[in-house]
Design a protein around this motif. Structure first.
Motif, PDB file in Angstrom:
ATOM      1  N   MET A 123       0.848  -1.195   0.000  1.00 18.62           N
ATOM      2  CA  MET A 123       0.000   0.000   0.000  1.00 18.62           C
ATOM      3  C   MET A 123       0.890   1.254   0.000  1.00 18.62           C
ATOM      4  O   MET A 123       1.912   1.306   0.655  1.00 18.62           O
ATOM      5  N   LYS A 124       0.439   2.181  -0.741  1.00 18.91           N
ATOM      6  CA  LYS A 124       1.194   3.432  -0.770  1.00 18.91           C
ATOM      7  C   LYS A 124       0.306   4.540  -0.183  1.00 18.91           C
ATOM      8  O   LYS A 124      -0.856   4.692  -0.573  1.00 18.91           O
ATOM      9  N   VAL A 125       0.848   5.231   0.762  1.00 15.53           N
ATOM     10  CA  VAL A 125       0.074   6.313   1.374  1.00 15.53           C
ATOM     11  C   VAL A 125       0.597   7.635   0.843  1.00 15.53           C
ATOM     12  O   VAL A 125       1.789   7.930   0.964  1.00 15.53           O
ATOM     13  N   THR A 126      -0.261   8.415   0.219  1.00 13.67           N
ATOM     14  CA  THR A 126       0.144   9.719  -0.286  1.00 13.67           C
ATOM     15  C   THR A 126      -0.576  10.787   0.509  1.00 13.67           C
ATOM     16  O   THR A 126      -1.804  10.722   0.700  1.00 13.67           O
ATOM     17  N   VAL A 127       0.183  11.744   0.963  1.00 11.25           N
ATOM     18  CA  VAL A 127      -0.437  12.852   1.677  1.00 11.25           C
ATOM     19  C   VAL A 127      -0.776  13.910   0.654  1.00 11.25           C
ATOM     20  O   VAL A 127       0.100  14.418  -0.043  1.00 11.25           O
ATOM     21  N   LYS A 128      -2.036  14.217   0.534  1.00 12.51           N
ATOM     22  CA  LYS A 128      -2.418  15.225  -0.452  1.00 12.51           C
ATOM     23  C   LYS A 128      -2.291  16.619   0.147  1.00 12.51           C
ATOM     24  O   LYS A 128      -1.846  17.560  -0.487  1.00 12.51           O
ATOM     25  N   ARG A 129      -2.736  16.708   1.356  1.00 13.60           N
ATOM     26  CA  ARG A 129      -2.697  18.010   1.997  1.00 13.60           C
ATOM     27  C   ARG A 129      -2.801  17.774   3.493  1.00 13.60           C
ATOM     28  O   ARG A 129      -3.534  16.914   3.962  1.00 13.60           O
ATOM     29  N   TRP A 130      -2.030  18.529   4.220  1.00 15.58           N
ATOM     30  CA  TRP A 130      -2.028  18.322   5.675  1.00 15.58           C
ATOM     31  C   TRP A 130      -2.254  19.678   6.333  1.00 15.58           C
ATOM     32  O   TRP A 130      -1.415  20.574   6.248  1.00 15.58           O
ATOM     33  N   SER A 173      -5.511  15.026   4.388  1.00 18.03           N
ATOM     34  CA  SER A 173      -6.152  14.388   3.242  1.00 18.03           C
ATOM     35  C   SER A 173      -5.206  13.320   2.708  1.00 18.03           C
ATOM     36  O   SER A 173      -4.065  13.617   2.349  1.00 18.03           O
ATOM     37  N   LEU A 174      -5.670  12.106   2.643  1.00 16.41           N
ATOM     38  CA  LEU A 174      -4.805  10.992   2.246  1.00 16.41           C
ATOM     39  C   LEU A 174      -5.360  10.313   1.003  1.00 16.41           C
ATOM     40  O   LEU A 174      -6.567  10.306   0.772  1.00 16.41           O
ATOM     41  N   ARG A 175      -4.457   9.758   0.247  1.00 10.29           N
ATOM     42  CA  ARG A 175      -4.886   8.840  -0.792  1.00 10.29           C
ATOM     43  C   ARG A 175      -4.146   7.533  -0.566  1.00 10.29           C
ATOM     44  O   ARG A 175      -2.916   7.509  -0.495  1.00 10.29           O
ATOM     45  N   LEU A 176      -4.891   6.468  -0.392  1.00 11.42           N
ATOM     46  CA  LEU A 176      -4.287   5.152  -0.190  1.00 11.42           C
ATOM     47  C   LEU A 176      -4.401   4.393  -1.496  1.00 11.42           C
ATOM     48  O   LEU A 176      -5.503   4.223  -2.022  1.00 11.42           O
ATOM     49  N   GLU A 177      -3.231   3.966  -1.991  1.00 16.97           N
ATOM     50  CA  GLU A 177      -3.278   3.166  -3.217  1.00 16.97           C
ATOM     51  C   GLU A 177      -3.118   1.721  -2.845  1.00 16.97           C
ATOM     52  O   GLU A 177      -2.044   1.265  -2.471  1.00 16.97           O
ATOM     53  N   LEU A 178      -4.201   0.981  -2.911  1.00 20.56           N
ATOM     54  CA  LEU A 178      -4.185  -0.436  -2.570  1.00 20.56           C
ATOM     55  C   LEU A 178      -4.147  -1.223  -3.873  1.00 20.56           C
ATOM     56  O   LEU A 178      -4.220  -0.662  -4.958  1.00 20.56           O
ATOM     57  N   GLU A 221      -9.655   7.451  -0.760  1.00 21.54           N
ATOM     58  CA  GLU A 221      -9.291   8.813  -0.373  1.00 21.54           C
ATOM     59  C   GLU A 221     -10.058   9.178   0.885  1.00 21.54           C
ATOM     60  O   GLU A 221     -11.233   8.827   1.030  1.00 21.54           O
ATOM     61  N   ILE A 233      -2.414   4.410   9.625  1.00 20.48           N
ATOM     62  CA  ILE A 233      -2.441   3.813   8.300  1.00 20.48           C
ATOM     63  C   ILE A 233      -1.053   3.885   7.667  1.00 20.48           C
ATOM     64  O   ILE A 233      -0.650   3.021   6.899  1.00 20.48           O
ATOM     65  N   GLU A 234      -0.306   4.911   8.071  1.00 21.10           N
ATOM     66  CA  GLU A 234       1.077   5.010   7.591  1.00 21.10           C
ATOM     67  C   GLU A 234       1.869   3.796   8.065  1.00 21.10           C
ATOM     68  O   GLU A 234       2.648   3.208   7.314  1.00 21.10           O
ATOM     69  N   PHE A 237       0.756   0.897   8.604  1.00 21.36           N
ATOM     70  CA  PHE A 237       0.343  -0.285   7.858  1.00 21.36           C
ATOM     71  C   PHE A 237       1.017  -0.362   6.491  1.00 21.36           C
ATOM     72  O   PHE A 237       0.991  -1.401   5.850  1.00 21.36           O
ATOM     73  N   SER A 238       1.592   0.742   6.040  1.00 18.60           N
ATOM     74  CA  SER A 238       2.252   0.661   4.731  1.00 18.60           C
ATOM     75  C   SER A 238       3.559  -0.109   4.833  1.00 18.60           C
ATOM     76  O   SER A 238       4.101  -0.545   3.824  1.00 18.60           O
ATOM     77  N   GLU A 244      -5.465  -5.468   1.461  1.00 14.67           N
ATOM     78  CA  GLU A 244      -4.967  -5.000   0.163  1.00 14.67           C
ATOM     79  C   GLU A 244      -6.021  -5.228  -0.915  1.00 14.67           C
ATOM     80  O   GLU A 244      -6.172  -4.459  -1.837  1.00 14.67           O
TER      81      GLU A 244
END
Lengths: 108, 753
Positions: free
Chosen positions: A1-8, B575-580, B586, B597-598, B600-601, B648
């Motif tokens: 899984m990749k976690v991307t922070v869009k805005r914090w 605001s997060l986007r999780l790519e599973l 989102e 959740i971080e 868990f990556s 996943e």
């Protein structure tokens, strides 16, 4: 899984860097108010001196060579009194403003 | 034997009497004439039975009159009269019989017309028995007195009711307002009443007929109709409808309007008073609802004010309103907001009714005392002030000029316009100068500091919840504060000023930092001592978050070399986007959720203990809460208690997406459909258990309004078999919130309605 922070949207407090050493490790955040008050007005550095209404850049600090830190306004007021003999009110050494910490105009 | 003297005396008397009766006529002619006249008089003055047609009054009136004057000249008239009245007494049973017949009929039909006929019948008797009018007023009045005495002593008690009904039937009927004017027969009837002396006799009944009529009309016309002043219309009705009737009853003899007015003066003002009193009573009973309806009930208030000037019922009004407030307002079931708005409406209403404010003072006192005991009063007032209200209707009138809070100051006796306190003011009455509503509300408490503090907290919450640099909202807050400054004073709100400046400074600093090095972090940088104490945890943001924080802090220190940043990691949103593997999720989440959740990556399975350790020491309940957010989003799954696994690949959503109650039901065997039943976790079992208690909670929140979690817990402990911890309850409530059953606001739970 990749976690991307869009805005914090974070929340932070600002603090004066009252540590005299340059060691960043020394920047320990302690909430001990006793050590963090201006020696003249006994108001926290992050507050403002009695004459001011706005903290921060409007009421800056002044750092002395003797490691003592005061609100700029408080110290100037003190130094303007004849009794002060231009000494630091804490240790009675002649006041010398520390070069490193002179409130500076934005340099970045 | 009698002596000579006696004999002489008797003979003198005899001579004298003889002379009187004989009236100087020769011989005994006079005497004979007299005895004839006496006989004629007696036979004329005989109470005849008017039912008996054979007995016809001799029409020879001049003859009788001559006989009468003969008797009168002989000064024997009183004897004739006495005899006559005796006769009347003896024969009154004839009248009595008639009365009985009519009354029996009335008892059956209850028709006032029977009484009407009875009255006319009685009049017929009365007139039949009346001696000649030219016998002089003495005889006439003697006769009518005797007749009336006999009549009244023989009338049965039911006659009074009948008479009342008859009188009432002569009134113009109230609904529909008919334009009936008194008919000639009405005049006749009232004349009959008077001849028989019924009006004097039954005056109180007559008055009560009038009163009852007025009452019925007022109630009918005014009950529940508050929008228009009614008093004017009622007065018109009185003069148009009731006064003609009163003329009949009380002023028939009047020859000119002037005379009529004089005759009606006393009774008229009594009736007018009664009308005012009835309206006043009605409005007093309705006062609570009138206040609720304010300002649509303006008319009723004006009426009440006018009535109170006429009728002294201020004490009753106060008592009624206090009682209504006690019963309908000041109980735990009423929301503070509701009480406040009713209080404000009360202030406005009673100011109309009683400008000096005595009534208001007396009524307001219990409300104020009650509000003082409520914990959330200040919060509600302040929330309303800053427009942070669900309903949006402001307690404070927007048209009201904004002015500084007024303190109750000592009376200025040198004021040339000084007026003493109103006469019914109590000893502790403070002359409440017509000040603005807000001053009144703030004066519930002794000091305004409490308000300022609460205002600060509220402002902090609102400012921190502004996520996307919403300049408009900051500006709105600034406007609010500017207005409040006028009210509370500049100094008191200095702190708020700093908070607002922090917002703009943050934006400026952020703009600068972003121009140096782009970052997804957009912090709000606050001045520690000027914000209310914010809860802080030892949360340590893991992985990329830490890096983001450090980078930003470095940039900040470049910009402001003498300052450092200290993060408050538990505040804000991410605001997060999780790519599973199979999907992207989102979400906008609080920092703790993001931190988990971080983690868990790096690793797909974590126990809750490891998780909490990895982010610094956090509360287990908070951690569970945060994890359940992801469970709800279908990103995590709790395999066994305290062990969470990253999904996943999305699983069947059943039993996972819903929290609380639904979780239990959907986990029922056979409900799934895919045959693979998820194991019933401890949490699910708890949820199932909690379903029983949901009813309790629901009832509690319905009855008591907003409740904090620990209060709910305390009360649930009274329920049989309840053994959940407050954390479990918290998780359950959170689940209920996600289902939309309840909402939480500042730690207070309430039903979502």
């Amino acid at each position: 899984m990749k976690v991307t922070v869009k805005r914090w949207h974070a929340v932070a407090q600002w603090r004066w860097d009252t540590q005299t050493s340059n060691d960043p490790q020394d920047n320990d955040d302690d909430d001990d108010d006793e050590g963090n008050v201006c020696g003249i007005c006994r108001i926290p550095y992050e507050g403002c001196c009695p004459a001011c209404k706005m903290p921060g850049d409007d009421c800056p600090l002044i750092w002395g060579e003797c490691t003592h830190v005061f609100h700029l306004h408080c110290l100037l007021k003190w130094l303007n009194t004849p009794d002060s003999k231009q000494q630091c009110p804490m240790d009675r050494r002649t006041w010398q403003t520390a070069e490193r910490k002179v409130p500076v105009i934005n340099r970045a | 034997m009698a002596s000579d003297a006696v004999r002489a005396q008797v003979s003198a008397k005899w001579q004298e009497s003889f002379a009187r009766l004989n009236r100087d006529q020769p011989g005994i002619t006079g005497l004979l004439n007299f005895s004839r006249a006496f006989a004629i008089s007696l036979s004329y003055l005989h109470p005849r039975d008017i039912n008996d047609p054979t007995v016809v009054r001799s029409a020879n009136v001049p003859h009788v009159r001559a006989a009468m004057s003969t008797v009168n000249e002989s000064r024997m008239l009183p004897y004739v009269l006495d005899g006559y009245l005796d006769e009347v007494r003896k024969r009154f049973n004839l009248v009595q019989k008639d009365v009985e017949v009519f009354m029996a009929e009335y008892a059956e039909s209850s028709d006032p017309d029977v009484i009407r006929r009875l009255v006319f019948r009685l009049l017929a008797w009365y007139e039949a028995w009346t001696p000649l009018p030219d016998l002089g007023p003495v005889i006439l009045s003697g006769y009518s007195l005797t007749f009336q005495t006999l009549l009244f002593s023989n009338l049965p008690p039911t006659f009074a009711t009948g008479f009342k009904a008859l009188c009432a039937s002569t009134l113009p009927s109230a609904i529909p307002p008919s334009a009936s004017t008194p008919t000639p027969s009405d005049y006749k009837m009232w004349a009959a009443f008077e001849s028989l002396g019924l009006i004097d006799r039954f005056e109180s009944i007559l008055a009560s007929v009038g009163y009852e009529h007025i009452e019925a009309y007022v109630l009918e016309m005014c009950k529940g109709k508050w929008s228009e002043p009614m008093l004017e219309g009622l007065r018109n009705w009185m003069s148009g409808k009731v006064v003609p009737w009163m003329l009949l009853a009380y002023a028939r003899g009047a020859k000119s309007t002037e005379e009529a007015r004089n005759m009606l003066q006393g009774v008229g003002s009594r009736f007018d008073f009664h009308m005012n009193k009835t309206l006043c009573d009605l409005r007093t009973n309705e006062i609570f609802d009138i206040i609720i309806d304010f300002p649509d009930s303006m008319g009723a208030l004006v009426d009440l004010r006018d009535c109170l000037q006429r009728v002294d019922q201020r004490a009753e009004l106060v008592a009624a309103l206090r009682k209504a407030n006690q019963k309908r307002l000041l109980h735990p079931g009423a929301e503070t907001k509701l009480i406040l708005s009713q209080y404000v409406a009360t202030i406005k209403c009673l100011r109309i009714v009683d400008p000096p404010g005595v009534l208001l003072f007396k009524v307001a006192d219990p409300i104020r005392r009650y509000l003082r005991e409520r914990p959330d009063t200040i919060r509600n007032i302040v929330a309303n002030l800053v427009g942070d209200d669900d309903t949006g209707d402001s307690l404070v009138d927007e048209n009201e000029p904004i002015q500084p809070l007024q303190q109750a100051d000592a009376e200025d006796y040198s004021d040339p316009n000084w007026e003493p306190e109103p006469i019914d003011a109590g000893p502790d009455f403070r002359a409440n100068k017509p000040s603005d509503i807000l001053s009144t509300l703030v004066s519930i408490y002794d000091s305004k500091d409490l308000f300022v503090r609460e205002l600060q907290v509220l402002l902090a919450q609102r400012l921190l919840s502004i996520t996307d640099d919403n300049v408009e909202r900051v500006e709105k807050e600034r406007r609010n504060i500017e207005i409040l400054k006028i009210r509370f004073g500049e100094v008191a709100l200095q702190v708020c000023e700093v908070m607002l400046r922090d917002m703009t400074d943050s934006k400026r600093i952020d703009g600068h930092v972003q121009s140096q090095e782009e970052s997804v972090v957009h912090p709000t940088i606050i001045s520690k001592h000027f914000w209310p104490a914010l809860e802080s945890t030892n949360l340590i943001m893991p992985g990329q978050f830490q890096k983001l924080q450090e980078d930003y802090a470095t940039q900040f220190t470049h910009f402001k070399p003498d300052k450092r940043l200290r993060w408050l990691p538990n505040l804000g949103t991410i605001s997060l986007r999780l790519e599973l593997e199979d999907r992207t999720v989102e979400a906008d989440v609080p920092p703790l959720e993001a931190a988990f959740i971080e983690l868990f990556s790096d690793k797909n399975i974590w126990t809750i203990d490891d998780l909490t350790k990895a982010v610094g020491a956090v509360d287990r309940a908070a951690a569970l809460n945060a994890l359940s957010t992801w469970v709800d989003l279908g990103v995590l799954k709790e395999d066994e208690e305290g062990v969470f696994r990253l999904l996943e690949v999305a699983e069947e959503k059943s039993a996972l997406t819903k929290g609380g109650k639904a979780r239990g039901t959907e986990a029922n065997p056979g409900a799934g459909g895919d045959g693979v039943l998820p194991p019933v976790t401890q949490q699910q079992q708890q949820a199932e258990q909690m379903r029983i208690y949901w009813k309790f909670i629901e009832g509690m929140l319905t009855n008591l309004g907003n409740l904090p979690l620990d209060r709910i817990q305390t009360m649930l402990k009274f329920a049989p078999g309840y053994d959940q911890t407050v954390e479990q309850l918290g998780a359950f409530m959170e689940a209920a919130r996600r289902e939309g059953l309840v909402v939480v606001r500042e730690g207070m739970w309430r039903l979502n309605r």
